[in-house]
Design a protein around this motif. Structure first.
Motif, short mmCIF file in Angstrom:
data_model
loop_
_atom_site.label_atom_id
_atom_site.label_comp_id
_atom_site.label_asym_id
_atom_site.label_seq_id
_atom_site.Cartn_x
_atom_site.Cartn_y
_atom_site.Cartn_z
N HIS A 194 0.63 8.98 -6.17
CA HIS A 194 0.72 10.41 -5.88
C HIS A 194 1.82 11.09 -6.71
O HIS A 194 1.64 12.22 -7.17
N GLU A 195 2.92 10.41 -6.95
CA GLU A 195 3.99 10.97 -7.78
C GLU A 195 3.52 11.14 -9.22
O GLU A 195 3.77 12.18 -9.85
N ARG A 230 0.80 -1.23 0.00
CA ARG A 230 0.00 0.00 0.00
C ARG A 230 0.83 1.28 0.00
O ARG A 230 0.58 2.19 -0.80
N GLU A 231 1.83 1.37 0.85
CA GLU A 231 2.63 2.60 0.93
C GLU A 231 3.37 2.86 -0.38
O GLU A 231 3.38 3.98 -0.90
N ARG A 232 3.99 1.82 -0.93
CA ARG A 232 4.72 1.95 -2.19
C ARG A 232 3.80 2.36 -3.32
O ARG A 232 4.09 3.29 -4.08
N VAL A 233 2.66 1.70 -3.44
CA VAL A 233 1.72 2.01 -4.51
C VAL A 233 1.15 3.42 -4.33
O VAL A 233 1.04 4.18 -5.30
N GLY A 234 0.82 3.78 -3.10
CA GLY A 234 0.31 5.13 -2.84
C GLY A 234 1.31 6.19 -3.25
O GLY A 234 0.95 7.21 -3.86
N ALA A 262 2.10 14.70 -13.44
CA ALA A 262 1.36 14.45 -14.68
C ALA A 262 2.15 13.46 -15.55
O ALA A 262 2.30 13.63 -16.75
N GLY A 263 2.64 12.40 -14.91
CA GLY A 263 3.45 11.40 -15.61
C GLY A 263 2.73 10.08 -15.77
O GLY A 263 1.51 10.02 -15.82
#
Length: 191
Positions: free
Chosen positions: A75-76, A67-71, A81-82
């Motif tokens: 967000h990045e 969860r933390e990695r995917v979140g 806008a990538g």
């Protein structure tokens, strides 16, 4: 409401595969519109999810170990806008864990800020579970995925939706890459 939708025929083909889903995120509202299949991967009620769910509900459906990695990746991608690319586990209905590969692209507004994210998700669960004949099962699943994605890509050629073409091309590339690894692993075991 989603900003734009792929044609019902293409969505039906993707959903019928049983292994593919799609989503669209309205970045201004933080609302995710998952396809029926993606909602199932996430353990969400597909009928309710069709009307949109908060991004937080989607992230809460990601396995706690991922969860933390995917979140952070989500967000990045939204911030810059990538692109969004990740493999992770989800918590499906009844506690079933699904391994998925997700690929998305942020569509920017006139100022270059993220407006929406559209993506595709592939269920990799069959390729991640050890079993007797695992290599053969993995190759079978990947071949089925390749055939499904190629059929979806041919259908998408009739549309003027460049992001959909790009996502399907990337998905086909990823499936091909995984298929190559599976074949090499099988060949390595034969010598």
């Amino acid at each position: 409401m989603p900003l734009a939708q792929p044609t019902p025929t293409l969505l039906s083909a993707l959903e019928a595969s049983g292994s593919l889903g799609t989503w669209e995120t309205d970045l201004a509202s933080g609302t995710v519109y998952p396809s029926r299949r993606f909602a199932e991967f996430l353990g969400l009620n597909a009928h309710r999810a069709a009307g949109g769910v908060p991004l937080g509900a989607v992230l809460n459906s990601v396995h706690e170990a991922d969860r933390e990695r995917v979140g952070a990746l989500v967000h990045e991608a939204h911030r810059t806008a990538g692109r969004f690319e990740a493999e992770f586990r989800t918590l499906g209905r009844g506690g079933a864990t699904h391994w998925v590969a997700a690929r998305g692209q942020i569509g920017p507004d006139a100022r270059g800020r993220g407006l929406r994210c559209r993506g595709i998700v592939v269920d990799l669960t069959g390729t991640r579970q050890p079993a007797s004949g695992h290599a053969d099962a993995q190759t079978r699943v990947l071949n089925q995925l390749a055939e499904t994605v190629m059929a979806a890509r041919r259908m998408a050629d009739t549309l003027d939706v460049s992001v959909l073409h790009t996502l399907l091309d990337l998905l086909l590339f990823e499936v091909g890459r995984e298929l190559t690894k599976a074949v090499r692993a099988t060949e390595g075991g034969l010598h």
